[in-house]
Design a protein around this motif. Structure first.
Motif, short mmCIF file in Angstrom:
data_model
loop_
_atom_site.label_atom_id
_atom_site.label_comp_id
_atom_site.label_asym_id
_atom_site.label_seq_id
_atom_site.Cartn_x
_atom_site.Cartn_y
_atom_site.Cartn_z
N ASP A 296 -38.58 3.39 -21.44
CA ASP A 296 -38.04 3.55 -20.08
C ASP A 296 -38.80 2.66 -19.10
O ASP A 296 -38.19 2.00 -18.25
CB ASP A 296 -38.15 5.01 -19.63
N TRP A 297 -40.13 2.67 -19.22
CA TRP A 297 -40.96 1.87 -18.32
C TRP A 297 -40.63 0.38 -18.47
O TRP A 297 -40.54 -0.34 -17.48
CB TRP A 297 -42.44 2.12 -18.64
N GLU A 298 -40.44 -0.04 -19.72
CA GLU A 298 -40.12 -1.44 -20.01
C GLU A 298 -38.80 -1.84 -19.33
O GLU A 298 -38.69 -2.92 -18.74
CB GLU A 298 -40.04 -1.64 -21.52
N GLU A 299 -37.81 -0.95 -19.41
CA GLU A 299 -36.50 -1.22 -18.80
C GLU A 299 -36.63 -1.30 -17.28
O GLU A 299 -35.96 -2.12 -16.63
CB GLU A 299 -35.50 -0.15 -19.21
N ILE A 300 -37.48 -0.45 -16.70
CA ILE A 300 -37.70 -0.46 -15.26
C ILE A 300 -38.29 -1.80 -14.83
O ILE A 300 -37.89 -2.38 -13.82
CB ILE A 300 -38.62 0.69 -14.84
N GLN A 301 -39.24 -2.31 -15.65
CA GLN A 301 -39.86 -3.59 -15.32
C GLN A 301 -38.84 -4.72 -15.37
O GLN A 301 -38.84 -5.63 -14.53
CB GLN A 301 -41.01 -3.91 -16.32
N MET A 302 -37.95 -4.68 -16.36
CA MET A 302 -36.95 -5.72 -16.51
C MET A 302 -35.95 -5.70 -15.36
O MET A 302 -35.54 -6.75 -14.85
CB MET A 302 -36.21 -5.54 -17.84
N ASN A 303 -35.58 -4.51 -14.91
CA ASN A 303 -34.57 -4.37 -13.87
C ASN A 303 -35.13 -4.60 -12.46
O ASN A 303 -34.35 -4.74 -11.51
CB ASN A 303 -33.92 -2.98 -13.93
N SER A 304 -36.45 -4.62 -12.35
CA SER A 304 -37.06 -4.78 -11.03
C SER A 304 -37.14 -6.25 -10.60
O SER A 304 -37.56 -6.55 -9.49
CB SER A 304 -38.47 -4.16 -10.99
N HIS A 305 -36.77 -7.16 -11.52
CA HIS A 305 -36.84 -8.60 -11.22
C HIS A 305 -35.44 -9.16 -10.95
O HIS A 305 -34.47 -8.64 -11.43
CB HIS A 305 -37.49 -9.37 -12.38
#
Length: 305
Positions: A296-305
């Protein structure tokens, strides 16, 4: 200071990915040959493979099984030194030959490089040293300027080797900063996120963090000593390598990390702690937010860019 990109040139000598590869870095006097054992004859024919330097004998096939062994040596006649090892050592299938474009490397320089990489590999990596005799501090004398040059040479070498799929000089234990070794509670601003795993019976209690894109399991993390029959051989062998190196210790029926150890996968340390195949992305949870998995954290990082 802003980080700048660096360029590594890879030349596939015979046009094959699994053949001889020559690697060099812009503005570095060194270069590296990586060659399979079967290609020694072709490497002997290379004029630039006969100078002074250092070399490593490794087994890439064993590394696929989580076993890491290396022979470290220095040479003043390049690949010709390999002719002796070709017949007397069985474990290796790949030679890494490090050479210099000029002729400034003396035997004392080579001995210094050999000792430094030997010590680093022994203390900071998973590799087991195959040398029969322990290398002592290098003989001879080098000026402070020469030592500085050789340390810079090694820094460049450690940058080039991973491009060849070789992690000999990539530490698996975190190198502590001299600034905060006395302050265990110092906040490391370079840490991007922290994670944990905790089993219901509390026999698994692990902490981890991401720093500079690398996943570290924290010192003090504990897991189960016993492993199930479904555990992958790669995990079994790599965990044993960490035990042999003293990076993990066995206490009663549990294992405990004695240092911060890096991994290229979140599933590998999770499986080591639980003693069975385990999905790291779903098992590791964000510290302070147990409902948020690593995935989940990884997906959040990807979507924040």
């Amino acid at each position: 200071m802003q980080k700048r990109g660096r360029q590594i040139r890879l030349f596939y000598v015979d046009g094959q990915h699994n053949g001889i590869v020559r690697a060099e870095l812009m503005n570095w006097t060194g270069y590296v040959y990586a060659a399979p054992r079967a290609s020694l004859k072709q490497l002997l024919e290379k004029e630039d493979a006969h100078g002074s330097g250092i070399y490593f004998l490794i087994s890439k096939s064993q590394e696929l099984e989580g076993k890491y062994n290396v022979y470290v040596g220095e040479t003043v006649n390049g690949i010709q030194r390999m002719q002796h090892h070709d017949y007397n050592k069985d474990f290796w299938d790949t030679v890494i030959l490090v050479q210099c474009k000029d002729t400034t490397l003396t035997k004392t320089h080579c001995a210094y490089l050999e000792y430094q990489v030997y010590k680093f590999i022994k203390e900071k990596t998973l590799y087991q040293i195959e040398n029969k005799q322990e290398l002592k501090s290098y003989a001879g004398r080098l000026s402070d300027a020469d030592i500085s040059d050789m340390d810079t040479f090694l820094d460049n070498l450690s940058f080039v080797l991973p491009a060849l799929g070789v992690n000999l000089l990539t530490p698996v234990v975190k190198i502590s900063s001299q600034l905060n070794t006395q302050l265990a509670t110092t906040i490391d601003e370079a840490i991007e996120a922290e994670f944990f795993v905790l089993s219901r019976d509390k026999k698994v209690d692990g902490k981890a963090y991401i720093k500079e894109g690398i996943f570290y399991v924290r010192q003090g993390s504990i897991g189960k000593e016993q492993q199930t029959s479904s555990q992958h051989n790669f995990i079994i062998n790599q965990r044993q390598s960490l035990i042999d190196k003293g990076m993990i210790r066995v206490v009663n029926d549990k294992i405990e990390f004695t240092q911060d150890v890096s991994f290229t996968s979140t599933s590998t340390p999770a499986a080591m702690l639980f003693g069975r195949p385990t999905s790291g992305p779903s098992t590791w949870k964000l510290l302070g937010q147990p409902q948020t998995s690593y995935k989940d954290w990884e997906e959040i990082q990807m979507n924040s860019h």
